[in-house]
Design a protein around this motif. Structure first.
Motif, PDB file in Angstrom:
ATOM      1  N   VAL A   1       0.850  -1.183   0.092  1.00  0.00           N
ATOM      2  CA  VAL A   1       0.141  -0.040   0.047  1.00  0.00           C
ATOM      3  C   VAL A   1       0.908   1.317  -0.038  1.00  0.00           C
ATOM      4  CG1 VAL A   1      -1.809   1.338   1.160  1.00  0.00           C
ATOM      5  CG2 VAL A   1      -1.801  -1.167   1.258  1.00  0.00           C
ATOM      6  N   ARG A   2       1.856   1.075   0.954  1.00  0.00           N
ATOM      7  CA  ARG A   2       2.905   2.292   1.049  1.00  0.00           C
ATOM      8  C   ARG A   2       3.528   2.553  -0.673  1.00  0.00           C
ATOM      9  NH1 ARG A   2       4.925   0.179   5.578  1.00  0.00           N
ATOM     10  NH2 ARG A   2       3.837   0.994   7.338  1.00  0.00           N
ATOM     11  N   ARG A   3       3.932   1.605  -1.030  1.00  0.00           N
ATOM     12  CA  ARG A   3       4.593   1.722  -2.359  1.00  0.00           C
ATOM     13  C   ARG A   3       3.730   2.134  -3.629  1.00  0.00           C
ATOM     14  NH1 ARG A   3       9.112  -3.215  -3.083  1.00  0.00           N
ATOM     15  NH2 ARG A   3       9.908  -2.773  -0.995  1.00  0.00           N
ATOM     16  N   ARG A   4       2.487   1.668  -3.612  1.00  0.00           N
ATOM     17  CA  ARG A   4       1.527   2.051  -4.738  1.00  0.00           C
ATOM     18  C   ARG A   4       0.690   2.915  -4.587  1.00  0.00           C
ATOM     19  NH1 ARG A   4       2.990  -0.716  -9.618  1.00  0.00           N
ATOM     20  NH2 ARG A   4       4.225  -2.327  -9.232  1.00  0.00           N
ATOM     21  N   GLN A   5       0.434   3.432  -3.363  1.00  0.00           N
ATOM     22  CA  GLN A   5      -0.631   4.476  -3.109  1.00  0.00           C
ATOM     23  C   GLN A   5      -0.312   5.469  -3.991  1.00  0.00           C
ATOM     24  OE1 GLN A   5      -0.475   7.031   0.497  1.00  0.00           O
ATOM     25  NE2 GLN A   5       0.440   5.420   1.372  1.00  0.00           N
ATOM     26  N   SER A   6       0.634   5.991  -4.194  1.00  0.00           N
ATOM     27  CA  SER A   6       0.801   7.322  -4.836  1.00  0.00           C
ATOM     28  C   SER A   6       0.290   7.127  -6.438  1.00  0.00           C
ATOM     29  CB  SER A   6       2.288   7.824  -4.988  1.00  0.00           C
ATOM     30  OG  SER A   6       2.532   9.051  -5.594  1.00  0.00           O
ATOM     31  N   TRP A   7       0.662   6.174  -7.032  1.00  0.00           N
ATOM     32  CA  TRP A   7       0.504   5.786  -8.317  1.00  0.00           C
ATOM     33  C   TRP A   7      -1.224   5.583  -8.414  1.00  0.00           C
ATOM     34  CZ3 TRP A   7      -1.746   0.962  -9.840  1.00  0.00           C
ATOM     35  CH2 TRP A   7      -1.824   0.705 -11.256  1.00  0.00           C
TER      36      TRP A   7
ATOM     37  N   LEU B   1       2.450  18.294 -25.629  1.00  0.00           N
ATOM     38  CA  LEU B   1       1.985  19.512 -24.522  1.00  0.00           C
ATOM     39  C   LEU B   1       1.335  18.757 -23.298  1.00  0.00           C
ATOM     40  CD1 LEU B   1       1.598  22.384 -23.453  1.00  0.00           C
ATOM     41  CD2 LEU B   1      -0.612  22.175 -24.606  1.00  0.00           C
ATOM     42  N   LEU B   2       0.258  17.800 -23.809  1.00  0.00           N
ATOM     43  CA  LEU B   2      -0.545  16.945 -22.953  1.00  0.00           C
ATOM     44  C   LEU B   2       0.520  16.362 -22.060  1.00  0.00           C
ATOM     45  CD1 LEU B   2      -3.691  16.296 -24.971  1.00  0.00           C
ATOM     46  CD2 LEU B   2      -3.317  18.309 -23.336  1.00  0.00           C
ATOM     47  N   GLU B   3       1.360  15.505 -22.902  1.00  0.00           N
ATOM     48  CA  GLU B   3       2.059  14.683 -22.219  1.00  0.00           C
ATOM     49  C   GLU B   3       3.043  15.216 -21.138  1.00  0.00           C
ATOM     50  OE1 GLU B   3       4.776  12.828 -25.157  1.00  0.00           O
ATOM     51  OE2 GLU B   3       4.192  10.849 -24.118  1.00  0.00           O
ATOM     52  N   SER B   4       3.491  16.538 -21.403  1.00  0.00           N
ATOM     53  CA  SER B   4       4.309  17.156 -20.400  1.00  0.00           C
ATOM     54  C   SER B   4       3.435  17.810 -19.241  1.00  0.00           C
ATOM     55  CB  SER B   4       5.130  18.431 -20.768  1.00  0.00           C
ATOM     56  OG  SER B   4       4.266  19.564 -21.074  1.00  0.00           O
ATOM     57  N   LEU B   5       1.953  18.232 -19.655  1.00  0.00           N
ATOM     58  CA  LEU B   5       1.124  18.701 -18.408  1.00  0.00           C
ATOM     59  C   LEU B   5       0.730  17.342 -17.479  1.00  0.00           C
ATOM     60  CD1 LEU B   5      -1.086  20.799 -20.433  1.00  0.00           C
ATOM     61  CD2 LEU B   5       0.521  21.448 -18.948  1.00  0.00           C
ATOM     62  N   PHE B   6       0.654  16.012 -18.258  1.00  0.00           N
ATOM     63  CA  PHE B   6       0.393  15.133 -17.362  1.00  0.00           C
ATOM     64  C   PHE B   6       1.499  14.912 -16.360  1.00  0.00           C
ATOM     65  CE2 PHE B   6      -3.474  14.232 -19.665  1.00  0.00           C
ATOM     66  CZ  PHE B   6      -4.144  13.496 -18.844  1.00  0.00           C
ATOM     67  N   LEU B   7       2.788  14.835 -16.764  1.00  0.00           N
ATOM     68  CA  LEU B   7       4.029  14.451 -16.013  1.00  0.00           C
ATOM     69  C   LEU B   7       4.018  15.700 -14.935  1.00  0.00           C
ATOM     70  CD1 LEU B   7       6.722  13.487 -18.369  1.00  0.00           C
ATOM     71  CD2 LEU B   7       5.927  12.520 -16.559  1.00  0.00           C
ATOM     72  N   GLN B   8       3.690  16.889 -15.176  1.00  0.00           N
ATOM     73  CA  GLN B   8       3.732  17.896 -14.331  1.00  0.00           C
ATOM     74  C   GLN B   8       2.988  17.798 -13.257  1.00  0.00           C
ATOM     75  OE1 GLN B   8       4.254  22.129 -15.890  1.00  0.00           O
ATOM     76  NE2 GLN B   8       4.836  21.257 -17.797  1.00  0.00           N
ATOM     77  N   ALA B   9       1.549  17.293 -13.493  1.00  0.00           N
ATOM     78  CA  ALA B   9       0.507  17.135 -12.542  1.00  0.00           C
ATOM     79  C   ALA B   9       0.750  16.044 -11.580  1.00  0.00           C
ATOM     80  CB  ALA B   9      -0.796  17.011 -13.449  1.00  0.00           C
ATOM     81  N   GLU B  10       1.645  15.057 -11.930  1.00  0.00           N
ATOM     82  CA  GLU B  10       1.873  13.794 -11.217  1.00  0.00           C
ATOM     83  C   GLU B  10       2.498  14.488  -9.835  1.00  0.00           C
ATOM     84  OE1 GLU B  10       3.287  10.345 -13.151  1.00  0.00           O
ATOM     85  OE2 GLU B  10       3.405   9.372 -11.151  1.00  0.00           O
ATOM     86  N   GLN B  11       1.808  13.916  -8.597  1.00  0.00           N
ATOM     87  CA  GLN B  11       2.243  14.232  -7.398  1.00  0.00           C
ATOM     88  C   GLN B  11       2.705  13.234  -6.767  1.00  0.00           C
ATOM     89  OE1 GLN B  11      -1.579  16.326  -6.563  1.00  0.00           O
ATOM     90  NE2 GLN B  11      -0.325  18.040  -5.812  1.00  0.00           N
ATOM     91  N   GLU B  12       3.681  13.227  -5.893  1.00  0.00           N
ATOM     92  CA  GLU B  12       4.219  12.325  -5.130  1.00  0.00           C
ATOM     93  C   GLU B  12       3.341  12.231  -3.914  1.00  0.00           C
ATOM     94  OE1 GLU B  12       6.678   9.096  -4.219  1.00  0.00           O
ATOM     95  OE2 GLU B  12       6.688  10.101  -6.054  1.00  0.00           O
ATOM     96  N   LEU B  13       2.409  11.306  -3.849  1.00  0.00           N
ATOM     97  CA  LEU B  13       1.341  10.982  -2.639  1.00  0.00           C
ATOM     98  C   LEU B  13       1.649   9.872  -1.830  1.00  0.00           C
ATOM     99  CD1 LEU B  13      -1.693  11.785  -5.040  1.00  0.00           C
ATOM    100  CD2 LEU B  13      -0.875  13.207  -3.219  1.00  0.00           C
ATOM    101  N   ILE B  14       2.473  10.154  -0.764  1.00  0.00           N
ATOM    102  CA  ILE B  14       2.881   9.003   0.019  1.00  0.00           C
ATOM    103  C   ILE B  14       2.483   9.384   1.334  1.00  0.00           C
ATOM    104  CG2 ILE B  14       4.465   7.527   1.285  1.00  0.00           C
ATOM    105  CD1 ILE B  14       5.949   7.747  -1.708  1.00  0.00           C
TER     106      ILE B  14
END
Lengths: 189, 115
Positions: free
Chosen positions: A32-38, B8-21
């Motif tokens: 869960v920790r590893r895959r949650q962000s994706w 352009l869309l590819e780069s926007l999708f890349l920029q929009a991705e956030q590290e959500l941990i």
């Protein structure tokens, strides 16, 4: 001796998946920790609502714990989880069509405060597209899936997937044209 | 159309991705798993308890009903003098036999007349 969460953090994913398949709760916690962000990013692109995206992501992980013994090869856990996530989203969108977008404007104003500008604008633009179109676009651009893979995953005909992506990309480009201009200005400068 | 993507869309999708941990998210998922496990256990226990109660309450009435039904169905309709004939026609010369023949007749009629 019970393993500590830190112990799992260093292990290869296939091994951790195997352990989780045998009922190891801590191994699953590490997954869960590893895959949650994706998963959470995928859901956010799909539904433009952080709270809903997190709820759906939780459902995806609950389902994956229930069904983890169905994983055939531990090294293919990622694609398996992707399928679960997309199915969860498809199920949700089939159920909740009537409610979708009812208070979108309010949600955008209140929920997305900590998003980056690009993420907020992109999600807003995606939400303006028909659901199937936005799904195909997300799978193509975020998941980098081919048209054939998208057709297989979503049970939409290949020709329809192609036209969804073509039209969706054009519409998105129009809605996000400000970024195009900004890029052009940066390049010129 | 091939699988080419708009740059352009590819780069926007890349920029929009956030590290959500977020440890909170992990905790919620694990709590959800515990809740489901508890629910599942409670469900199983409830079914076992219900089955036991059902068995305790209904054991005698069910056995009595089955006994009555069996003796009623096997009751001979016409008493024949010949013992061997009695045995041979036993299955038909009973209420169960009449019920069986009636059902077969109804099935035949249904097939021939109604279809």
């Amino acid at each position: 001796m019970p393993a500590t969460p830190g112990h799992y953090a260093e292990g290869p994913e296939a091994l951790i998946v195997s352990l989780a398949m045998h009922g190891d709760r801590q191994a699953f916690e590490e997954l869960v920790r590893r895959r949650q962000s994706w998963v959470r990013n995928l859901m956010r692109r799909c539904c433009n609502d952080e709270n809903l995206a997190d709820d759906l992501s939780q459902q995806v992980f609950l389902q994956s714990w229930r069904k983890i013994r169905q994983v055939r090869e531990p090294s293919r856990f990622g694609p398996w989880l992707k399928r679960l996530a997309i199915n969860e989203w498809l199920q949700h969108s089939r159920k909740g069509d009537a409610l979708r977008g009812a208070d979108n404007e309010e949600q955008i104003a209140t929920v997305n405060v900590d998003k980056t500008g690009v993420a907020m604008d992109l999600d807003k633009a995606l939400a303006a597209l028909p659901e199937a179109v936005s799904m195909c676009i997300v799978l193509s651009y975020y998941e980098r899936m081919t048209h054939t893979e998208i057709a297989e995953f979503t049970n939409i005909q290949l020709g329809t997937v192609k036209s969804h992506i073509r039209r969706g990309s054009e519409n998105l480009r129009q809605m996000l044209s400000a970024y195009d201009d900004a890029t052009a200005t940066e390049d010129a400068g | 159309m091939n699988n080419e993507r708009d740059p352009l869309l590819e780069s926007l999708f890349l920029q929009a991705e956030q590290e959500l941990i977020d440890e909170d998210f992990t905790t919620k998922v694990m709590a959800g798993i515990d809740r489901r496990r508890r629910g599942f256990l409670i469900g199983r226990l409830s079914i076992i308890v219900l089955l036991i109660v059902f068995e305790l309450l209904m054991n005698t009435p069910i056995q009595d009903s089955v006994g009555t039904l069996t003796s009623t169905m096997s009751a001979t309709l016409i008493q024949l003098e010949n013992e061997w004939l009695n045995y041979a026609l036993g299955p038909l010369n009973s209420i169960a036999g009449v019920v069986g023949v009636t059902l077969l007749g109804m099935q035949f009629l249904f097939r021939k007349v109604l279809r």
